[in-house]
Design a protein around this motif. Sequence first.
Motif, PDB file in Angstrom:
ATOM      1  N   GLY A 247      -6.747  -2.990  -1.486  1.00 13.42           N
ATOM      2  CA  GLY A 247      -7.305  -1.303  -1.440  1.00 13.42           C
ATOM      3  C   GLY A 247      -8.830  -1.569  -0.789  1.00 13.42           C
ATOM      4  O   GLY A 247      -9.222  -0.589  -0.403  1.00 13.42           O
ATOM      5  N   SER A 248      -9.254  -2.870  -0.546  1.00 13.38           N
ATOM      6  CA  SER A 248     -10.610  -3.014   0.007  1.00 13.38           C
ATOM      7  C   SER A 248     -10.504  -3.719   1.393  1.00 13.38           C
ATOM      8  O   SER A 248      -9.560  -4.670   1.445  1.00 13.38           O
ATOM      9  CB  SER A 248     -11.502  -3.510  -0.807  1.00 13.38           C
ATOM     10  OG  SER A 248     -11.154  -4.875  -1.267  1.00 13.38           O
TER      11      SER A 248
ATOM     12  N   GLY B 262       1.731   2.272  -3.266  1.00 14.36           N
ATOM     13  CA  GLY B 262       0.930   2.746  -4.188  1.00 14.36           C
ATOM     14  C   GLY B 262       0.075   1.608  -4.804  1.00 14.36           C
ATOM     15  O   GLY B 262      -0.911   1.906  -5.806  1.00 14.36           O
ATOM     16  N   SER B 263       0.334   0.342  -4.533  1.00 13.41           N
ATOM     17  CA  SER B 263      -0.362  -0.558  -5.094  1.00 13.41           C
ATOM     18  C   SER B 263      -2.059  -0.708  -4.434  1.00 13.41           C
ATOM     19  O   SER B 263      -2.054  -0.438  -3.090  1.00 13.41           O
ATOM     20  CB  SER B 263       0.179  -2.144  -4.415  1.00 13.41           C
ATOM     21  OG  SER B 263      -0.746  -3.123  -4.945  1.00 13.41           O
ATOM     22  N   ASN B 264      -2.816  -1.160  -5.236  1.00 14.45           N
ATOM     23  CA  ASN B 264      -4.244  -1.404  -4.831  1.00 14.45           C
ATOM     24  C   ASN B 264      -4.729  -2.602  -4.482  1.00 14.45           C
ATOM     25  O   ASN B 264      -5.933  -3.105  -4.441  1.00 14.45           O
ATOM     26  CB  ASN B 264      -5.198  -0.732  -5.856  1.00 14.45           C
ATOM     27  CG  ASN B 264      -5.128   0.966  -6.109  1.00 14.45           C
ATOM     28  OD1 ASN B 264      -4.918   1.422  -5.040  1.00 14.45           O
ATOM     29  ND2 ASN B 264      -5.097   1.482  -7.284  1.00 14.45           N
ATOM     30  N   GLU B 265      -3.813  -3.648  -4.448  1.00 15.47           N
ATOM     31  CA  GLU B 265      -3.938  -5.036  -4.386  1.00 15.47           C
ATOM     32  C   GLU B 265      -4.729  -5.174  -3.143  1.00 15.47           C
ATOM     33  O   GLU B 265      -5.558  -5.974  -3.010  1.00 15.47           O
ATOM     34  CB  GLU B 265      -2.506  -5.798  -4.094  1.00 15.47           C
ATOM     35  CG  GLU B 265      -2.919  -7.228  -3.865  1.00 15.47           C
ATOM     36  CD  GLU B 265      -1.312  -7.837  -3.939  1.00 15.47           C
ATOM     37  OE1 GLU B 265      -1.450  -9.285  -3.784  1.00 15.47           O
ATOM     38  OE2 GLU B 265      -0.310  -7.294  -4.001  1.00 15.47           O
TER      39      GLU B 265
ATOM     40  N   ALA C 114       0.855  -1.223  -0.080  1.00 22.39           N
ATOM     41  CA  ALA C 114      -0.010  -0.034  -0.049  1.00 22.39           C
ATOM     42  C   ALA C 114       0.700   1.113  -0.027  1.00 22.39           C
ATOM     43  O   ALA C 114       0.744   2.013  -0.820  1.00 22.39           O
ATOM     44  CB  ALA C 114      -0.769  -0.053   1.038  1.00 22.39           C
TER      45      ALA C 114
END
Length: 214
Positions: free
Chosen positions: A191-192, A186-189, A183
């Motif tokens: 992101g939730s 900048g990774s959205n892996e 994170a």
Amino acid sequence: MVSVGTSEVARVGRPPKAARDMARERIIAVATELFSGRGFAGTSMEQVASKCGAGKDTVYRRFPSKVALFESVVEDAHKNAVARLELMPTVTGDPLTRLESLVRQLLRVNMEPDMIALKRIAFSEAVVFEKGGPIPPQPDPIMAKLVEAVESAQEDGALCPGNASEIAGHLIHCMVAMPTGAAMMGSNEFGSPAAVDAHFDKTWTWLMNGLKQL
């Protein structure tokens, strides 16, 4: 001769401790917002003072430099994380269940946007700090709590024997450091919340299969 009441005397000189504490908390809250949104280089002491509605001298009296202010912001964030863990509802069940709950909560706290932003700034701006970046006070109460939970699971026979501190460190690395590091880059892996929970469930399963007593 004009008499002076005690309330008037109290206003002369330094403000009371409660007022100083409130001013400090306000500065920390504003600085956290600015550092998280604009980064270390993009935030100035003047901006902090302006958004606080305070004079620049007021900010500098409490924090002699921007580095000192940022260190205090990071330290306060760490203290808040510790406080939140202390307020966690008591988890019933065996020691392994309690350990799992603690690690899951650690992951959730560390994946919050403000925490990610502060960690990203701390690492990217580490060059400005004499010790390579602001670090939590040692011994870290969060790690102490995690080591204690590992030891309880070992005593219960749910985890293999071994150095509890090393096992706790590996748990943090695999369960928390990997997704927070992604994170920060900048990774959205992750992101939730669902993705964070999926990472936890998958990684916890294979880690426990390796650490359980045979």
